[in-house]
Design an enzyme around this catalytic site. Structure first.
Site, PDB file in Angstrom:
ATOM      1  N   LYS A  87     -14.721   7.619  -8.360  1.00 28.67           N
ATOM      2  CA  LYS A  87     -15.031   5.953  -8.045  1.00 28.67           C
ATOM      3  C   LYS A  87     -16.489   5.735  -7.142  1.00 28.67           C
ATOM      4  CE  LYS A  87     -12.333   2.151  -5.466  1.00 28.67           C
ATOM      5  NZ  LYS A  87     -11.049   2.012  -4.655  1.00 28.67           N
TER       6      LYS A  87
HETATM    7  O1  G3P Z   1      -9.276  -0.077  -3.220  1.00 24.87           O
HETATM    8  C1  G3P Z   1      -9.922  -1.107  -3.009  1.00 24.87           C
HETATM    9  C2  G3P Z   1      -9.539  -2.281  -2.391  1.00 24.87           C
HETATM   10  O2  G3P Z   1      -7.943  -2.899  -3.518  1.00 24.87           O
HETATM   11  C3  G3P Z   1      -8.902  -2.859  -1.125  1.00 24.87           C
HETATM   12  O3  G3P Z   1      -7.671  -3.264  -1.245  1.00 24.87           O
HETATM   13  O4  G3P Z   1      -6.666  -5.088   0.651  1.00 24.87           O
HETATM   14  O5  G3P Z   1      -8.576  -3.144   1.791  1.00 24.87           O
HETATM   15  O6  G3P Z   1      -8.811  -4.888   1.033  1.00 24.87           O
HETATM   16  P1  G3P Z   1      -8.192  -4.326   0.325  1.00 24.87           P
END
Ligand code: G3P
Length: 217
Positions: A87
């Site tokens: 990533k």
């Molecule tokens: O892993 C990346 C993404 O899914 C992060 O999600 O909920 O932290 O905005 P969030």
């Protein structure tokens, strides 16, 4: 549509895997920190543990922000397990690193995508996946689903093989909306996945079936 779970919590990954509908896992430095996983060796072992639970790709994020650092870290991560996808953040050194990894056959997930232009650039560099964060856009009163739609259009126009991994999913309707638009994958919390199963008429109907069956005995 592939279902990924967005967590570094081994119990939740096991639970999702046991459901039989899990296609992969995404992690990020915040999710690793939430589980208290720190230090190079512990982090690497945790990624291996995740790969051993799930049948599918596991995104492991680099911490470096310069090209050389990302290449070094990414090669180490990719060598851990064949399921690892590196990533990489959406910055110019990240684009350079994605191009490099793609030439070496190392799969990548370009993260922190918030615009169609960023997605186009990452696809052009050869990213295997791009991760648009739709929940975080919704959080600032911007239409996250509209972004997924725009990226779908661009990728279809040019037959990019890069897969759209809709990330920052917050609730079941995000998943349904992504499915309608044609996102290739969604990654979200287990709660959003299990919420897909819920409907009050299902509960009422089942209760009635069981009551009628009991009366008939
Ligand atoms: O892993 C990346 C993404 O899914 C992060 O999600 O909920 O932290 O905005 P969030």
């Amino acid at each position: 549509m592939k279902f990924f779970i967005d967590t570094a919590n081994l119990d939740q990954i096991k639970e999702a895997q046991a459901l039989g509908i899990l296609d992969g896992v995404t992690t990020n430095p915040s999710l690793m920190a939430k589980e208290g996983i720190s230090g190079d060796e512990k982090v690497k072992q945790h990624y291996i543990d995740i790969c051993n639970i799930v049948d599918g790709d596991v995104s492991a994020e680099v911490i470096s922000t310069d090209f050389e650092g990302m290449v070094r870290e990414g090669e180490e991560l990719a060598a851990l397990h064949e399921q690892i996808v590196v990533k990489v953040p959406m910055i110019m050194d990240g684009i350079k690193a994605i191009k490099y990894f793609s030439s070496k056959g190392i799969r990548t997930n370009c993260t922190l995508i918030f615009s169609p232009g960023q997605a186009l650039l990452a696809a052009k560099a050869g990213a295997s996946y791009i991760s648009p964060f739709l929940g975080r856009l919704d959080d600032i009163s911007t239409d996250g689903i509209a972004l997924i739609y725009e990226i779908r259009t661009i990728f279809d126009n040019y037959l990019f093989e890069t897969e759209i991994l809709a990330a920052s999913i917050r609730h079941p309707m995000h998943i349904v909306d992504c499915a309608k638009i044609g996102a290739d994958i969604m990654t979200g919390p287990l709660s959003a996945i299990t919420a897909l199963a819920k409907h009050p008429l299902t509960d009422i109907g089942l209760e009635k079936f069981l009551a009628d069956h009991a009366k008939n005995k």
